[in-house]
Design a protein around this motif. Structure first.
Motif, PDB file in Angstrom:
ATOM      1  N   HIS A 445       0.854  -1.196   0.000  1.00 22.53           N
ATOM      2  CA  HIS A 445       0.000   0.000   0.000  1.00 22.53           C
ATOM      3  C   HIS A 445       0.882   1.235   0.000  1.00 22.53           C
ATOM      4  O   HIS A 445       2.081   1.181   0.289  1.00 22.53           O
ATOM      5  CB  HIS A 445      -0.926   0.013   1.223  1.00 22.53           C
ATOM      6  N   ASN A 446       0.301   2.356  -0.340  1.00 20.80           N
ATOM      7  CA  ASN A 446       0.958   3.649  -0.232  1.00 20.80           C
ATOM      8  C   ASN A 446       0.389   4.324   1.013  1.00 20.80           C
ATOM      9  O   ASN A 446      -0.755   4.786   1.025  1.00 20.80           O
ATOM     10  CB  ASN A 446       0.693   4.500  -1.480  1.00 20.80           C
ATOM     11  N   GLY A 447       1.183   4.368   2.069  1.00 17.21           N
ATOM     12  CA  GLY A 447       0.716   4.901   3.350  1.00 17.21           C
ATOM     13  C   GLY A 447       1.068   6.348   3.578  1.00 17.21           C
ATOM     14  O   GLY A 447       0.983   6.833   4.717  1.00 17.21           O
ATOM     15  N   ASN A 448       1.464   7.052   2.527  1.00 19.63           N
ATOM     16  CA  ASN A 448       1.891   8.438   2.671  1.00 19.63           C
ATOM     17  C   ASN A 448       0.708   9.397   2.575  1.00 19.63           C
ATOM     18  O   ASN A 448      -0.279   9.139   1.883  1.00 19.63           O
ATOM     19  CB  ASN A 448       2.918   8.771   1.586  1.00 19.63           C
ATOM     20  N   VAL A 449       0.835  10.508   3.278  1.00 20.76           N
ATOM     21  CA  VAL A 449      -0.208  11.544   3.250  1.00 20.76           C
ATOM     22  C   VAL A 449       0.016  12.410   2.012  1.00 20.76           C
ATOM     23  O   VAL A 449       0.952  13.204   1.954  1.00 20.76           O
ATOM     24  CB  VAL A 449      -0.182  12.399   4.526  1.00 20.76           C
ATOM     25  N   VAL A 450      -0.815  12.206   1.021  1.00 19.21           N
ATOM     26  CA  VAL A 450      -0.816  13.027  -0.193  1.00 19.21           C
ATOM     27  C   VAL A 450      -2.251  13.509  -0.376  1.00 19.21           C
ATOM     28  O   VAL A 450      -3.172  12.701  -0.503  1.00 19.21           O
ATOM     29  CB  VAL A 450      -0.342  12.238  -1.423  1.00 19.21           C
ATOM     30  N   LEU A 451      -2.433  14.823  -0.370  1.00 18.45           N
ATOM     31  CA  LEU A 451      -3.782  15.398  -0.337  1.00 18.45           C
ATOM     32  C   LEU A 451      -4.248  15.798  -1.723  1.00 18.45           C
ATOM     33  O   LEU A 451      -3.458  16.192  -2.594  1.00 18.45           O
ATOM     34  CB  LEU A 451      -3.812  16.616   0.579  1.00 18.45           C
ATOM     35  N   SER A 452      -5.545  15.716  -1.905  1.00 13.39           N
ATOM     36  CA  SER A 452      -6.167  16.217  -3.122  1.00 13.39           C
ATOM     37  C   SER A 452      -6.524  17.684  -2.898  1.00 13.39           C
ATOM     38  O   SER A 452      -7.345  18.001  -2.034  1.00 13.39           O
ATOM     39  CB  SER A 452      -7.426  15.415  -3.448  1.00 13.39           C
ATOM     40  N   PRO A 453      -5.939  18.628  -3.608  1.00 14.23           N
ATOM     41  CA  PRO A 453      -6.177  20.054  -3.352  1.00 14.23           C
ATOM     42  C   PRO A 453      -7.619  20.470  -3.610  1.00 14.23           C
ATOM     43  O   PRO A 453      -8.084  21.474  -3.080  1.00 14.23           O
ATOM     44  CB  PRO A 453      -5.221  20.755  -4.313  1.00 14.23           C
ATOM     45  N   THR A 454      -8.359  19.704  -4.387  1.00 13.67           N
ATOM     46  CA  THR A 454      -9.738  20.088  -4.697  1.00 13.67           C
ATOM     47  C   THR A 454     -10.706  19.687  -3.584  1.00 13.67           C
ATOM     48  O   THR A 454     -11.848  20.143  -3.575  1.00 13.67           O
ATOM     49  CB  THR A 454     -10.182  19.433  -6.006  1.00 13.67           C
TER      50      THR A 454
END
Length: 920
Positions: A445-454
């Motif tokens: 899995h990708n457990g990193n915090v990457v946010l959707s700006p929208t």
């Protein structure tokens, strides 16, 4: 009229019948032993046959025919039929056909006994007799100076194990196929293990049944062949027989009952045209199951490394003592295709070709992510991703093991033209080759915090992302992460054009000259967004777009070589070469060698001195990536590999790479003092300046350019090295014992010195921060991670339809300084002898059954701590400290047999193989 035609037809038929006759006979050697497989050919035709198991043959020929009778290792005879119908033919021992050395000299071929250079010659039967399942592992047990080993943590390395000659790394041995350069693999070894920072050709993918013989030149040969030949040259000579085809079925299993292997191969051929044209092809399919050899994990070490509750750790290990780890030999499926052929255009010209394609698929695993390492407190969604049977966690979450699947495609092909023009031998060819490796990751899995700006709303109007402001829709990954990823891969290809011209000017002088043009392309294949975004997949990060792309260069080289037989005993050879690379400039190298025979040609003195070079590979120049690695005491961390042409390299002040330069010296003696006995002893010395190394992991500057990285590494011309040693080969064969023939072969390699020469050449960034690009771990990997000495004693006994062999391989001491190990200690792997036993049974002239028991005594690598000083001895006197040190270098005993950084020979214990061969 009808009667006349009938009369003419009857006359023609009787004349034809009278001109043809059936002959038979037996072919034997001087000791009256029959020679199965001897070749009988009607001269000037393609009409021929081979002797059967009892040395007998039958053939229909013209009455005035001349028979050409030949057999490997014996002098060829020509016999006139002259009306005779029964023949009893005796062949005399002579020059072995597979001892015609074409490796190491560009001038016309000379026999091994008169060669001024040390060359190992291994036939295909010797390779097959080892019982090893791949070509590289077979060489491990035939050539003392050749070493290869499985790496403890596989990842991409599971597709191709590193190999080397004379402890010089895989990139300093040039691989040829029928005298033409084979392409490099696209894999760059970046793990902290032998071969680190280098790349080599995929020799494991070459089907053994397609090989006629191997010639290994144990001497620097840059002047003859260009880059990569500092340690030596391996020339793989393909079968060129359109007869004597066979099919082989192979099966095997380890002594533990795993690692099952099944394989089938077909080698056959056919003639082309009316001349000596031929085609020989090989098809080989195999599958090997997983062989798992995990260690018993230490609970206290785990709790300390991961900051976990000792009770949670013990509970998990009570159910999974190996912490769920899967390591050993991965599941591998392979399909191999190879063709070799030639067509005579006329009496003086020939068109030749060969081509190969190899596909390999490997299924391996990353380290198991235990529930106290990847916890539900940090990643609450994992219970939904990886439900299990743990009664203490929601949905039974019990951790997970990411998979690593690799797909390898390797191809090469050559088409060339040979001709003789006014006594000049002309050979022009073009070679294509490539290697692509792509990967896929599952159960991760990708457990990193990457946010959707929208979807993020700054409700506090403070410009800062607060946890309360996040929703599931704000997260691109974590609970929204896929569990399978495409991390991309790498590819490499080259196109090589050669023209070689040679001539025997007189009985004393031969000349050769030629040119080579080569273009190379290295590609870093971009991964899918989720595989790298924010740090990427949990176990293996993908290639980022800014680190991906195509990178190309070309080079042009030319050489001139001269052989001068001053008299029948004394030979001198000289070769010069100039080469220009588009990315780093020009180089000039030379070589001279000599040989002197004495005592009625029973003994030969030989010596050579040369300069050489190795160009930095495109892989070393352009690879840049984030990679997961085990840091002792800290678990798995993310480090960065910075390439030498990147903005990050400029920030660190890392210089661009230059070519390595070498000086080689070899002197030796060989002899055949009496019948059936021969020996060679050779001393070698190799000095390499500006050796290219992948630096150790350094602490980067605290700037945004290196944010999120625990360390950085890079390539640099960091050290000068010197290596010297002795090679021995003793052979005593065809001894009459009872009703059979006994043979012995003892060969060995002893390293006198293998060490750094002078101080490490640290870039300013490393020196100013009190760090070094080469630490004790690196030094051990370069210089002591291969056996200091290695010996192979082989014994064969042939009697009747049976052939027996016993092979003992002695692996000498190997020393490591693993990452995290206290500087007052070292580890040493105990010398071991691995014993292999084989038996062949020739059922009849078509069927042969072979059985091999490799490592029949179930010998496994063993290591122990050694103190460097009194402080080290104090550590060894304290069991608690010994346990701590042991945990540091084995990842808490996950890799207890080999340690995390490697070991001195690969063994899964005993291995049993059975093969059945049918000759067409």
């Amino acid at each position: 009229m009808k009667k006349l035609l009938t009369l003419l037809f009857a006359f023609a038929f009787s004349s034809l019948s009278w001109s043809q006759m059936k002959i038979s006979g037996t072919v034997k050697d001087a000791t009256n032993e029959v020679l199965p497989g001897a070749n009988i050919l009607e001269k000037g035709t393609l009409n021929g046959t081979n002797t059967d198991f009892d040395g007998k043959f039958q053939l229909t020929v013209k009455e005035g025919a001349i028979l050409v009778v030949s057999f490997s290792g014996f002098e060829t005879q020509e016999i006139t039929v002259g009306g005779k119908t029964i023949f009893d033919i005796t062949l005399k021992e002579g020059l072995q056909l597979d001892e015609v050395v074409i490796t190491g000299s560009r001038t016309p071929a000379r026999s091994n006994t008169s060669s001024p250079l040390p060359v190992d010659i291994v036939g295909v039967k010797e390779l097959q007799a080892t019982g090893q399942t791949t070509f590289d592992k077979a060489l491990q047990y035939k050539i003392p100076s050749f070493n290869t080993v499985n790496t403890p943590v596989n990842d991409a390395t599971s597709l191709l194990d590193p190999y080397e000659i004379r402890n010089m790394g895989p990139s300093r041995t040039l691989i040829l196929i029928n005298g033409k350069r084979k392409n490099l693999s696209s894999l760059l070894y970046t793990q902290t293990s032998p071969g680190r920072g280098e790349t080599g050709a995929d020799i494991s993918g070459i089907p053994t049944d397609a090989i006629k013989s191997i010639q290994i030149l144990r001497d620097g040969a840059s002047a003859q062949y260009g880059s990569d030949a500092i340690a030596g040259v391996m020339n793989i000579i393909l079968k060129d027989d359109y007869k004597n085809g066979s099919a082989t079925f192979r099966s095997g299993v380890t002594g533990e009952g795993d690692g099952e292997m099944l394989g089938v191969s077909i080698n056959n051929g056919d003639k082309i045209g009316s001349g000596k044209g031929f085609i020989n092809y090989t098809i080989d399919f195999s599958k090997t199951a997983l062989a798992n050899r995990p260690g018993i994990v230490d609970a206290e070490g785990e709790a300390a490394d991961f900051g976990a509750d000792i009770n949670d750790v013990r509970e998990f290990l009570s159910r999974r003592p190996d912490a769920g780890n899967i390591n050993g030999s991965p599941e591998t499926t392979a399909a191999k295709f190879l063709v070799n052929g030639a067509v005579d255009l006329n009496e003086k010209s020939q068109l030749y070709f060969n081509a190969a394609y190899v596909y390999k698929k490997v299924n391996s695993f990353a380290n198991y992510r235990t529930p106290y390492w990847r916890t539900l407190d940090d990643y609450p969604y994992l219970a939904n991703f990886f439900p299990g049977s743990n009664p203490t966690n929601p949905r039974g979450y019990d951790g997970y093991v990411p998979t690593f699947e690799g797909n390898l495609n390797d191809y090469n092909g050559t088409i060339g033209f040979k001709s003789k023009l006014n006594d000049w031998n002309v050979d022009a060819s073009v070679t294509f080759g490539g290697n692509e490796q792509t990967y896929s990751i599952s159960n991760s899995h990708n457990g990193n915090v990457v946010l959707s700006p929208t979807t993020w709303v700054d409700s506090n109007n403070n410009g800062i992302v607060d946890l309360g402001e996040l929703s599931e829709s704000s997260q691109l990954y974590r609970e929204n992460s896929p569990i399978s990823f495409d991390p991309g891969g790498t590819a490499f290809n080259h196109v090589v054009g050669n023209i070689d011209i040679s001539k025997v000017l007189s009985d004393q002088v031969s000349i050769a000259l030629g040119a080579e043009f080569r273009t190379e392309n290295f590609e870093v294949i971009e991964g899918g967004l989720a595989s790298y975004d924010g740090g990427g997949a949990d176990s293996f990060a993908g290639n980022r777009p800014e680190n991906s792309g195509n990178f190309n260069r070309y080079n042009l080289g030319g050489y001139l070589s001269l052989d001068w037989d001053i008299n029948k005993d004394f030979l001198i050879n000289g070769t010069v070469r100039a080469e220009n690379y588009s990315d780093f400039g020009s180089t000039f190298v030379w070589k001279t060698s000599s040989r002197y025979k004495f005592a009625d040609d029973k003994y030969t003195l030989r010596a050579s001195v040369s300069t050489g070079f190795r160009a930095p590979t495109l892989h070393q120049i352009y690879t840049q990536k984030a990679q997961y690695s085990f840091v002792p005491g800290q678990g798995i961390q993310v480090g960065g590999l910075v390439n030498n042409v990147s903005p990050q390299a400029r920030l660190l002040g890392i210089p661009k790479l230059n070519a390595e330069e070498s000086t080689n010296f070899t002197v030796g003696i060989g002899g055949k003092p009496f019948k059936n006995f021969s020996f060679t002893i050779d001393y070698y010395s190799i000095a390499v300046d500006d050796r290219i190394v992948l630096s150790t992991e350094l602490t980067p500057p605290n700037t945004q350019a290196f944010a999120g990285l625990s360390d950085v590494s890079f390539f640099v011309n960091a050290i000068d090295t010197k290596t010297s040693g002795l090679d021995f080969v003793f052979s005593y064969n065809r001894l009459e014992v009872g009703n059979g023939k006994l043979g012995f072969n003892l060969s060995g390699n002893y390293t006198i010195e293998n060490e750094r020469d002078g101080a490490v050449k640290n870039p300013a960034f490393a020196a100013n921060s009190g760090q070094s690009v080469v630490n004790a771990t690196q030094e051990a990997l370069f210089f002591t991670s291969r056996p200091k000495t290695k010996w192979i004693l082989g014994t064969t006994y042939d009697i009747g339809k049976f052939g027996f062999s016993v092979n003992n391989t002695y692996f000498g001491k190997t020393t490591f300084k693993q990452q995290g190990l206290d500087s007052n200690l070292r580890t040493e792997f105990t010398p071991k002898i691995v014993t292999d036993f084989g038996v062949n049974f020739n059922v009849d002239k078509n069927w042969t059954i072979s059985f091999n028991a490799n490592n029949i005594l179930d010998v496994l690598p063993e290591w122990s701590f050694k103190a460097e000083n009194a402080n080290g001895q104090a550590i060894l006197n304290d069991p608690a400290q010994v346990k701590t040190q042991s945990n540091l270098i084995t990842f808490n005993q996950r890799y207890s047999q080999m340690t995390y950084d490697g070991y001195h020979f690969s063994q899964l214990g005993s291995l049993f193989n059975l093969s059945v061969n049918y000759k067409f």
